[in-house]
Design a protein around this motif. Structure first.
Motif, PDB file in Angstrom:
ATOM      1  N   ARG A 486       0.844  -1.193   0.000  1.00  0.00           N
ATOM      2  CA  ARG A 486       0.000   0.000   0.000  1.00  0.00           C
ATOM      3  C   ARG A 486       0.880   1.244   0.000  1.00  0.00           C
ATOM      4  N   THR A 487       0.630   2.162  -0.925  1.00  0.00           N
ATOM      5  CA  THR A 487       1.311   3.448  -0.961  1.00  0.00           C
ATOM      6  C   THR A 487       0.256   4.540  -0.825  1.00  0.00           C
ATOM      7  N   THR A 488       0.476   5.452   0.121  1.00  0.00           N
ATOM      8  CA  THR A 488      -0.518   6.507   0.350  1.00  0.00           C
ATOM      9  C   THR A 488      -0.003   7.846  -0.170  1.00  0.00           C
ATOM     10  N   LEU A 489       0.442   8.716   0.718  1.00  0.00           N
ATOM     11  CA  LEU A 489       0.935  10.035   0.316  1.00  0.00           C
ATOM     12  C   LEU A 489       2.427   9.987   0.032  1.00  0.00           C
ATOM     13  N   ALA A 490       2.828  10.562  -1.084  1.00  0.00           N
ATOM     14  CA  ALA A 490       4.254  10.708  -1.379  1.00  0.00           C
ATOM     15  C   ALA A 490       4.757  12.004  -0.747  1.00  0.00           C
ATOM     16  N   LYS A 491       5.835  11.889   0.011  1.00  0.00           N
ATOM     17  CA  LYS A 491       6.447  13.069   0.626  1.00  0.00           C
ATOM     18  C   LYS A 491       7.928  13.203   0.273  1.00  0.00           C
ATOM     19  N   SER A 492       8.537  12.105  -0.155  1.00  0.00           N
ATOM     20  CA  SER A 492       9.968  12.116  -0.443  1.00  0.00           C
ATOM     21  C   SER A 492      10.264  11.136  -1.576  1.00  0.00           C
ATOM     22  N   LEU A 493      11.498  11.142  -2.045  1.00  0.00           N
ATOM     23  CA  LEU A 493      11.896  10.248  -3.128  1.00  0.00           C
ATOM     24  C   LEU A 493      11.697   8.786  -2.752  1.00  0.00           C
ATOM     25  N   SER A 494      11.992   8.438  -1.510  1.00  0.00           N
ATOM     26  CA  SER A 494      11.872   7.040  -1.102  1.00  0.00           C
ATOM     27  C   SER A 494      10.430   6.557  -1.141  1.00  0.00           C
ATOM     28  N   ASP A 495       9.462   7.469  -1.000  1.00  0.00           N
ATOM     29  CA  ASP A 495       8.049   7.081  -1.042  1.00  0.00           C
ATOM     30  C   ASP A 495       7.631   6.607  -2.427  1.00  0.00           C
ATOM     31  N   VAL A 496       8.375   7.002  -3.455  1.00  0.00           N
ATOM     32  CA  VAL A 496       8.079   6.533  -4.814  1.00  0.00           C
ATOM     33  C   VAL A 496       9.219   5.665  -5.334  1.00  0.00           C
ATOM     34  N   ASN A 497       9.988   5.085  -4.381  1.00  0.00           N
ATOM     35  CA  ASN A 497      11.024   4.102  -4.715  1.00  0.00           C
ATOM     36  C   ASN A 497      12.117   4.693  -5.596  1.00  0.00           C
ATOM     37  N   LEU A 498      12.519   5.937  -5.329  1.00  0.00           N
ATOM     38  CA  LEU A 498      13.626   6.553  -6.043  1.00  0.00           C
ATOM     39  C   LEU A 498      14.785   6.773  -5.085  1.00  0.00           C
ATOM     40  N   LYS A 499      15.993   6.676  -5.608  1.00  0.00           N
ATOM     41  CA  LYS A 499      17.196   6.865  -4.802  1.00  0.00           C
ATOM     42  C   LYS A 499      18.102   7.863  -5.494  1.00  0.00           C
ATOM     43  N   LEU A 500      18.531   8.877  -4.723  1.00  0.00           N
ATOM     44  CA  LEU A 500      19.429   9.909  -5.237  1.00  0.00           C
ATOM     45  C   LEU A 500      20.824   9.656  -4.686  1.00  0.00           C
ATOM     46  N   GLU A 501      21.825   9.649  -5.578  1.00  0.00           N
ATOM     47  CA  GLU A 501      23.188   9.421  -5.122  1.00  0.00           C
ATOM     48  C   GLU A 501      23.625  10.539  -4.182  1.00  0.00           C
ATOM     49  N   GLU A 502      24.519  10.179  -3.266  1.00  0.00           N
ATOM     50  CA  GLU A 502      24.906  11.100  -2.200  1.00  0.00           C
ATOM     51  C   GLU A 502      25.522  12.385  -2.735  1.00  0.00           C
ATOM     52  N   VAL A 503      26.299  12.282  -3.803  1.00  0.00           N
ATOM     53  CA  VAL A 503      26.916  13.479  -4.384  1.00  0.00           C
ATOM     54  C   VAL A 503      25.842  14.472  -4.816  1.00  0.00           C
ATOM     55  N   ALA A 504      24.811  13.975  -5.481  1.00  0.00           N
ATOM     56  CA  ALA A 504      23.731  14.847  -5.943  1.00  0.00           C
ATOM     57  C   ALA A 504      22.972  15.440  -4.755  1.00  0.00           C
TER      58      ALA A 504
END
Length: 531
Positions: A486-504
């Motif tokens: 179950r996915t409800t409200l998206a608030k961050s990248l992790s909520d939509v299964n995205l990962k940003l590299e640390e440098v970025a």
């Protein structure tokens, strides 16, 4: 080991800290083991690109490349510059070295060595004396001193290092003593030494160029001055040389870089190693800049300076600052930022570079999982506007060797299968990462982002579906028979299964950029094993 802890240990016992750094090595991922390491084309530096072009330009004009001496004796500066020498030497770096002291081995030092735990006898004392005697005479390299002391005392190198640190403080207290040798501050200083060797050994005309570092003791480094720079210099020696030769070489050399028109203006500095009235500044007009810029200096070497080196030829010398040309060609305003961007330039990542650092995190590893992703996306698109409560079986069949059933549903009333932000797309614009509806931008900023930003081609649901299929794989492999995602409200990248590299992420936070991934998704996926 953390940095602070490591430094603290190094101050207490350097050898022990150094040995323990071996524990920081980690076994690489199999893809990063030799010979599977993939090497990619790297990015060159704009200064060295310019130097390469300068080399080609000189070679095209028939000049032979040479390497001039870097170390120049103080007496040579006087030969070349005459009464100007003291002022020139003020801008030179002198070479200095540590003197090699007489190191005695008295009873007090022997006692300290024994306190460290080393057994001492006459043979070891004699061997240690031989090491220090060879070091004083220059027969022993300073790099090998620790090892040779250790061998003489028959101990490990770590113990030998402790002995040098604690028993022979005179080594640590040495102060450098200056020589009369300078680092080349002008390429001219090297040219006189080179011409001294070649002027009677080569067929005339003798045409040479050298592009190499010079070192100048500036009061400070600023937008236009560095303490080390690259001189792209040439000489043309013949029985007779006119000043027009300097004009012709300058023009032909700089045309290689797109300069169209030239002005030659007498240089007011009037260096004494040039014949009076020959030192000339070269100004070039570059169409892209739409302005005249100083790009070079040339002149004819003084017969007085040449005579000090037994040179009876006439010599034209032209000097071009490689950094100066690079700044013009690449529209740079600060030489420090251009040469050392890692230190002086403001950190900048392009939107495309940021896009390359944003990925879907959890992703199915099997063909079955990826095919299920396509099915789920198709069905979510088909039923996304269906009013709730609603439930749809979207897959029933074999999956990783098991028969499973997958459903998408929304149990709550008076809504729809998916929330209104489910199909928002990810964009990057001016360093900001935002999620927006592709065809329904509601304000000018959102419209600008959709039209001119970098689209990742990823929607919120792409990430959500990828994670759901990945989790189904994990659960089947782990022996589980049913689950709900179950996915409800998206608030961050992790909520939509995205990962940003640390440098970025560091770039975005340090530059006060925005990550805005918000909105209601309300998606539900269930699976069950039915065999």
């Amino acid at each position: 080991m953390k940095t602070n802890k490591l430094l603290k240990l190094a101050r207490k016992d350097f050898e022990k800290a150094w040995v323990e750094t071996a524990q920081t090595l980690k076994k690489p991922h199999t893809d990063n083991e030799y010979p599977r390491i993939q090497m990619r084309t790297g990015q060159s530096h704009m200064l060295y690109n310019t130097i390469w072009e300068l080399r080609q330009a000189y070679l095209n004009l028939g000049f032979n490349e040479t390497i001039n001496p870097v170390f120049v004796e103080q007496d040579d500066i006087y030969r070349q510059f005459g009464p100007e020498a003291p002022a020139v030497l003020d801008r030179c770096f002198y070479l200095a070295g540590l003197p090699r002291p007489d190191i005695g081995i008295g009873m007090d030092k022997i006692a300290v060595i024994e306190e460290i735990g080393v057994e001492i006898n006459d043979d070891k004392i004699q061997a240690l004396k031989e090491v220090f005697r060879g070091y004083k005479k220059g027969d022993e390299s300073g790099d090998d001193l620790v090892h040779h002391v250790s061998v003489a005392l028959d101990v490990q190198d770590s113990v030998g290092l402790r002995i040098l640190e604690n028993v022979f403080p005179e080594l640590r207290e040495l102060k450098p003593v200056s020589s009369r040798t300078t680092l080349r501050s002008h390429m001219t200083s090297g040219w006189f030494l080179t011409l001294q060797s070649l002027h009677n050994q080569s067929k005339l005309p003798l045409k040479l160029f050298s592009i190499d570092r010079c070192f100048r003791r500036e009061q400070r480094e600023d937008m236009s001055h560095l303490m080390t720079y690259h001189s792209a210099s040439c000489v043309w020696a013949d029985d007779e040389i006119s000043l027009d030769m300097g004009m012709a070489v300058s023009e032909n050399l700089l045309q290689h870089f797109g300069f169209k028109k030239f002005k030659f203006i007498p240089d007011e500095k009037k260096s004494k190693y040039y014949i009076p009235g020959t030192q000339t500044e070269v100004y070039g007009y570059h169409p892209k800049l739409n302005e005249w810029v100083e790009v070079a200096t040339f002149g004819l070497y003084s017969p007085i300076a040449l005579s000090h080196y037994g040179i009876d030829k006439q010599v034209m010398n032209l000097g071009v600052g490689a950094e100066r040309i690079a700044m013009i060609l690449h529209n740079q305003t600060d030489v420090r930022e251009m040469v050392y961007p890692q230190t002086y330039a403001k950190w900048h990542l392009t939107d495309r570079e940021l896009a390359s650092m944003l990925h879907i995190n959890y992703y199915p590893f099997s063909t079955d999982g990826r095919e299920l992703m396509d099915i789920l996306k198709q069905k979510f698109l088909e039923y996304s506007e269906k009013e709730s409560p609603c439930e749809f079986t979207v897959f029933e069949g074999e999956f990783l060797g098991r028969n499973i059933r997958v459903k998408i549903l929304e149990p709550e009333s008076n809504t729809r299968l998916l929330g209104p932000a489910a199909w928002n797309s990810i964009y990057i614009k001016d360093g900001n990462i935002v999620g927006l509806p592709e065809n329904n931008a509601k304000d000018e900023l959102s419209l600008e982002t959709v039209q001119n930003g970098i689209p990742l081609g990823i929607t919120y649901m792409d990430g959500v579906i990828a994670k759901a299929c990945y989790m189904i794989e994990e659960m089947i492999v782990g022996g589980e028979t049913e689950s709900e995602f179950r996915t409800t409200l998206a608030k961050s990248l992790s909520d939509v299964n995205l990962k940003l590299e640390e440098v970025a992420l560091n770039y975005i936070t340090s530059n006060n950029k925005l990550i805005d991934i918000r909105g209601p998704i309300f998606s539900t996926v269930t699976f069950e094993v039915i065999d």
